[in-house]
Structures are given as C-alpha cells and as structure tokens.
Enzyme design. Structure first.
Site, PDB file in Angstrom:
ATOM      1  N   SER A 119     -26.770  -0.612  40.572  1.00 33.99           N
ATOM      2  CA  SER A 119     -25.411  -0.386  41.024  1.00 33.99           C
ATOM      3  C   SER A 119     -24.822  -1.497  41.708  1.00 33.99           C
ATOM      4  O   SER A 119     -23.585  -1.608  42.049  1.00 33.99           O
ATOM      5  CB  SER A 119     -25.345   0.701  42.290  1.00 33.99           C
ATOM      6  OG  SER A 119     -26.170   1.819  41.770  1.00 33.99           O
ATOM      7  N   HIS A 140     -24.641  -0.065  33.300  1.00 35.12           N
ATOM      8  CA  HIS A 140     -24.514   0.958  34.572  1.00 35.12           C
ATOM      9  C   HIS A 140     -23.955   2.428  34.148  1.00 35.12           C
ATOM     10  O   HIS A 140     -22.892   2.601  34.033  1.00 35.12           O
ATOM     11  CB  HIS A 140     -23.561   0.297  35.677  1.00 35.12           C
ATOM     12  CG  HIS A 140     -23.641   1.055  36.974  1.00 35.12           C
ATOM     13  ND1 HIS A 140     -22.445   0.916  37.571  1.00 35.12           N
ATOM     14  CD2 HIS A 140     -24.219   1.693  37.535  1.00 35.12           C
ATOM     15  CE1 HIS A 140     -22.597   1.783  38.825  1.00 35.12           C
ATOM     16  NE2 HIS A 140     -23.697   2.083  38.783  1.00 35.12           N
ATOM     17  N   GLU A 152     -20.683   1.286  32.547  1.00 35.31           N
ATOM     18  CA  GLU A 152     -20.128  -0.061  32.953  1.00 35.31           C
ATOM     19  C   GLU A 152     -20.823  -0.917  32.073  1.00 35.31           C
ATOM     20  O   GLU A 152     -22.244  -0.924  32.591  1.00 35.31           O
ATOM     21  CB  GLU A 152     -19.885  -0.445  34.416  1.00 35.31           C
ATOM     22  CG  GLU A 152     -18.991   0.455  35.183  1.00 35.31           C
ATOM     23  CD  GLU A 152     -18.730  -0.186  36.593  1.00 35.31           C
ATOM     24  OE1 GLU A 152     -17.591  -0.545  36.881  1.00 35.31           O
ATOM     25  OE2 GLU A 152     -19.745  -0.277  37.284  1.00 35.31           O
ATOM     26  N   ASN A 190     -18.105   1.066  41.956  1.00 42.80           N
ATOM     27  CA  ASN A 190     -18.418   1.036  43.107  1.00 42.80           C
ATOM     28  C   ASN A 190     -17.483   0.364  43.953  1.00 42.80           C
ATOM     29  O   ASN A 190     -17.355   0.520  45.262  1.00 42.80           O
ATOM     30  CB  ASN A 190     -19.814   0.654  43.502  1.00 42.80           C
ATOM     31  CG  ASN A 190     -20.733   1.894  43.115  1.00 42.80           C
ATOM     32  OD1 ASN A 190     -20.498   3.029  43.394  1.00 42.80           O
ATOM     33  ND2 ASN A 190     -22.043   1.472  42.398  1.00 42.80           N
TER      34      ASN A 190
HETATM   35  P1  NAI Z   1     -35.022   6.918  42.246  1.00 41.51           P
HETATM   36  O1  NAI Z   1     -35.553   6.566  43.578  1.00 41.51           O
HETATM   37  O2  NAI Z   1     -34.580   8.280  41.788  1.00 41.51           O
HETATM   38  O3  NAI Z   1     -35.907   6.316  41.120  1.00 41.51           O
HETATM   39  C1  NAI Z   1     -36.594   5.151  41.157  1.00 41.51           C
HETATM   40  C2  NAI Z   1     -37.773   5.061  40.584  1.00 41.51           C
HETATM   41  O4  NAI Z   1     -38.457   3.746  40.232  1.00 41.51           O
HETATM   42  C3  NAI Z   1     -39.032   5.960  41.160  1.00 41.51           C
HETATM   43  O5  NAI Z   1     -39.519   7.057  40.354  1.00 41.51           O
HETATM   44  C4  NAI Z   1     -39.937   4.625  41.404  1.00 41.51           C
HETATM   45  O6  NAI Z   1     -41.394   5.255  41.346  1.00 41.51           O
HETATM   46  C5  NAI Z   1     -39.724   3.827  40.397  1.00 41.51           C
HETATM   47  N1  NAI Z   1     -40.126   2.455  40.560  1.00 41.51           N
HETATM   48  C6  NAI Z   1     -39.879   1.668  41.842  1.00 41.51           C
HETATM   49  N2  NAI Z   1     -40.157   0.415  41.705  1.00 41.51           N
HETATM   50  C7  NAI Z   1     -40.933   0.338  40.519  1.00 41.51           C
HETATM   51  C8  NAI Z   1     -41.580  -0.877  39.684  1.00 41.51           C
HETATM   52  N3  NAI Z   1     -41.576  -2.002  40.343  1.00 41.51           N
HETATM   53  N4  NAI Z   1     -42.039  -0.548  38.411  1.00 41.51           N
HETATM   54  C9  NAI Z   1     -41.700   0.854  38.106  1.00 41.51           C
HETATM   55  N5  NAI Z   1     -41.118   1.866  38.621  1.00 41.51           N
HETATM   56  C10 NAI Z   1     -40.707   1.691  40.007  1.00 41.51           C
HETATM   57  O7  NAI Z   1     -33.542   6.022  41.978  1.00 41.51           O
HETATM   58  P2  NAI Z   1     -32.105   6.167  41.338  1.00 41.51           P
HETATM   59  O8  NAI Z   1     -31.333   6.964  41.962  1.00 41.51           O
HETATM   60  O9  NAI Z   1     -32.841   6.813  39.670  1.00 41.51           O
HETATM   61  O10 NAI Z   1     -31.959   4.796  41.268  1.00 41.51           O
HETATM   62  C11 NAI Z   1     -32.470   3.797  40.125  1.00 41.51           C
HETATM   63  C12 NAI Z   1     -31.330   2.529  39.815  1.00 41.51           C
HETATM   64  O11 NAI Z   1     -30.050   3.221  39.401  1.00 41.51           O
HETATM   65  C13 NAI Z   1     -31.029   1.863  41.145  1.00 41.51           C
HETATM   66  O12 NAI Z   1     -30.922   0.419  40.837  1.00 41.51           O
HETATM   67  C14 NAI Z   1     -29.482   2.515  41.476  1.00 41.51           C
HETATM   68  O13 NAI Z   1     -28.890   1.513  42.260  1.00 41.51           O
HETATM   69  C15 NAI Z   1     -29.139   2.939  40.173  1.00 41.51           C
HETATM   70  N6  NAI Z   1     -27.980   3.766  40.127  1.00 41.51           N
HETATM   71  C16 NAI Z   1     -28.353   4.862  40.848  1.00 41.51           C
HETATM   72  C17 NAI Z   1     -27.337   5.937  40.820  1.00 41.51           C
HETATM   73  C18 NAI Z   1     -27.093   7.056  41.593  1.00 41.51           C
HETATM   74  O14 NAI Z   1     -26.341   7.971  41.804  1.00 41.51           O
HETATM   75  N7  NAI Z   1     -28.455   7.529  42.364  1.00 41.51           N
HETATM   76  C19 NAI Z   1     -25.992   5.831  39.869  1.00 41.51           C
HETATM   77  C20 NAI Z   1     -26.052   4.583  39.157  1.00 41.51           C
HETATM   78  C21 NAI Z   1     -26.969   3.524  39.415  1.00 41.51           C
END
Ligand code: NAI
Length: 284
Positions: A119, A140, A152, A190
């Site tokens: 993000s 994104h 994006e 954002n």
């Molecule tokens: P989340 O916390 O739901 O999922 C992240 C996952 O990554 C977890 O299952 C975790 O176990 C895994 N993980 C962490 N470190 C790891 C590693 N080194 N290797 C493999 N797996 C690993 O997070 P979410 O919300 O899915 O966000 C993920 C990305 O997407 C972030 O960069 C966030 O900024 C971006 N994003 C989030 C949005 C949202 O609304 N939540 C919208 C658009 C982008």
C-alpha cells in the site's frame, strides 16, 4: 513469454483474494505463507467464497472446481522456480518485504516478474533489493479483491515498459481496470483516501461531530457507500496510521500529520474490525 504460473506470497486478506481471482481467471497459482495455519485459513476462505458464489449463481459448480484445481498450497517459497510471476502480499514492512524479494529473486526463473501489493512501500526501494529491478512492479489491488475492480500499477524508477505491459495485460485478464501510477508516497489511491479518513478522525477528535454523524455526512451528503470511520475500521487503524506516516515522512508536509486520536486508538490496541474495537464495536 506469457504468464501462466503465478505464486502469491501471503495468504491473508489480500493474498487469498488475489490467489482466488488469479485461479478463477485461468492462472495456475501457488499460494504461499510463512505461517502454515494462515495458509490453511487462506485456502479454506477461498473455498468458502467460491461455494457462496455458486449458491448465488454467480459461477457454476464446475467453474468453482476448476478454480480450486488450479490452486496449490505451497509451504516452500522455492516453488517460485516454477512460476512466470510472483505477487507479494505479506505484512506492510519494508525490511521484511525486501528480504522476501531477495529470496524470490534467488529462486525465480530469470524471465519472472516480481510484483508487490504494497500500500505504501516504495517500489523503487524494493526493486533495488533484487538483481532484476526492471522486472519489479507494484500491483496494488483493493480490498476485497474479488469484488473491487481497480488495480493501481506502480512503476518503480527502474521498471521496464515490457514489465508494465505484461502486468497491465494481466490486470485485464483478471477483469480488473488498471491505472498507471508513479512511485510516489501513498501512490494515488491512498494519497487521496487516507487524508480524508484522517480529516474525519480530526473532526471527531475536535468535537465537530460524533463518529456516527461524520459517517452519515459522507454517506448521505456525498453518496459514499460507507462512511470514512467505518472504512477506517475495515482497513485497520494500524494500517491507516502507517500510511499517514508514510505520507507525512514522504512529503514533509504538515497537512499529512496523523490525527493524535488515531495514534491513541492504535496504542490502545483498538485496530478496528480485526481487533473487535475501533471507532465502532464488533462481535468477536
Ligand atoms: P494480512 O495480515 O491479512 O496477511 C499477511 C500475511 O502474510 C499473513 O498471513 C502472514 O502470515 C504472511 N506473512 C508475513 N510475513 C511473511 C513472510 N515473510 N513470508 C510469507 N508470508 C508472510 O495482511 P493484508 O491485509 O492481506 O495485507 C497484505 C499486504 O497488502 C500489505 O502490504 C498491505 O499494505 C497490502 N494491502 C492491504 C489492503 C487492506 O485493505 N488490508 C489493501 C491493499 C493492499
């Protein structure tokens, strides 16, 4: 080279959604997570959403089964050696992401594109951690990925035109509409959304209006489908604060100063829907 095999790294909210959409669009997908339980939950979540889509007659039973058959849970990131591209959707932390990109770079075939769903982390900085910076790009997606149409596409300083074209074509193949965005703090989505959410929090903080009334103003007055404070709870208040800090640090402009009330809620562990309490209370 056409993209056929994809690895999604991170099976959380975003990664599982991205893997689902890729599988439904005909790509073979390896879904990887460092946490086995998260990988299991991600796979189960996809199956539940697909079953619901069948119930609502949005897809057929055989389309559901084909999508599931295209998905492979991968406990090892090394499986990226079989892929034409990878999309990273792990925790929003620049150092952790750069480590993952170093590992992907070491194992992925030389033609593979490495994309990030970040993000707010700089694509240029992530690309510089690899030996293929021209094949690194931001992709994104919006949350929830199966529902939201926008992607994006963010070019880092080093991203090649060829990489951009292949990812724009892939976004179309996923039935998404893409926009081309430069690698600037907050990108476009954002940069526009978060200051509005931050301002809504300032309005509450300064006693201008209540939480419910601020949301009502934007829903009924501006025709937004969801009020900004409901949306902030849905995104996660920690994520909102992190992005405001990226904007504030990146532009060095006080107009991006995170609202003290937002910081206070995050310090209290009131992170929104995922923690059961944010601007609103949620059932656990
Ligand atoms: P989340 O916390 O739901 O999922 C992240 C996952 O990554 C977890 O299952 C975790 O176990 C895994 N993980 C962490 N470190 C790891 C590693 N080194 N290797 C493999 N797996 C690993 O997070 P979410 O919300 O899915 O966000 C993920 C990305 O997407 C972030 O960069 C966030 O900024 C971006 N994003 C989030 C949005 C949202 O609304 N939540 C919208 C658009 C982008």
């Amino acid at each position: 080279m056409t993209i056929k095999q994809v690895m999604v790294i991170g099976a959380g909210q975003m990664g599982a959604g991205i893997a689902q959409v890729c599988a439904q669009s005909g790509y073979n997908v390896f879904l990887h997570d460092a946490n086995e339980q998260a990988l299991h939950n991600g796979m189960e979540g996809i199956k539940k959403r697909l079953a619901k889509a069948v119930d609502k007659s949005r897809i057929t039973e055989s389309e559901k089964q084909e999508a599931i058959d295209r998905l492979t849970p991968a406990t090892e990131m090394e499986d990226v050696s079989k892929c034409d591209m990878a999309i990273e959707a792990i925790v929003e932390n620049a150092d952790v992401k750069k480590n993952v990109f170093r590992e992907l770079d070491a194992h992925a075939p030389s033609h593979a594109i490495l994309a990030t769903n970040t993000s707010s982390v700089s694509i240029t900085e992530i690309a510089a951690a690899t030996n293929r910076p021209e094949q690194v790009i931001g992709m994104h997606f919006m949350n929830p990925v199966p529902v939201m149409k926008l992607v994006e596409i963010i070019r880092g300083l080093q991203t090649s035109d060829d990489t951009y074209t292949k990812i724009a074509d892939m976004a179309s193949a996923l039935s998404k509409t893409s926009v081309e965005v430069d690698d600037a703090p907050g990108f476009a989505a954002n940069r526009i959304l978060m200051p509005m959410i931050n301002e809504a929090i300032f309005a509450v903080h300064e006693g201008v209006a209540s939480v419910e009334d601020v949301d009502t103003v934007m829903k009924l007055g501006m025709n937004h489908p969801m009020g900004p404070l409901t949306l902030a709870d849905f995104i996660g208040l920690d994520t909102c604060l992190y992005i405001m800090e990226v904007l504030h640090d990146g532009y060095k402009d006080s107009k991006y100063r995170p609202c003290p009330l937002l910081r206070k809620y995050v310090n209290a562990g009131w992170l929104g829907k995922k923690s059961g309490r944010g601007f609103y209370q949620y059932e656990s």
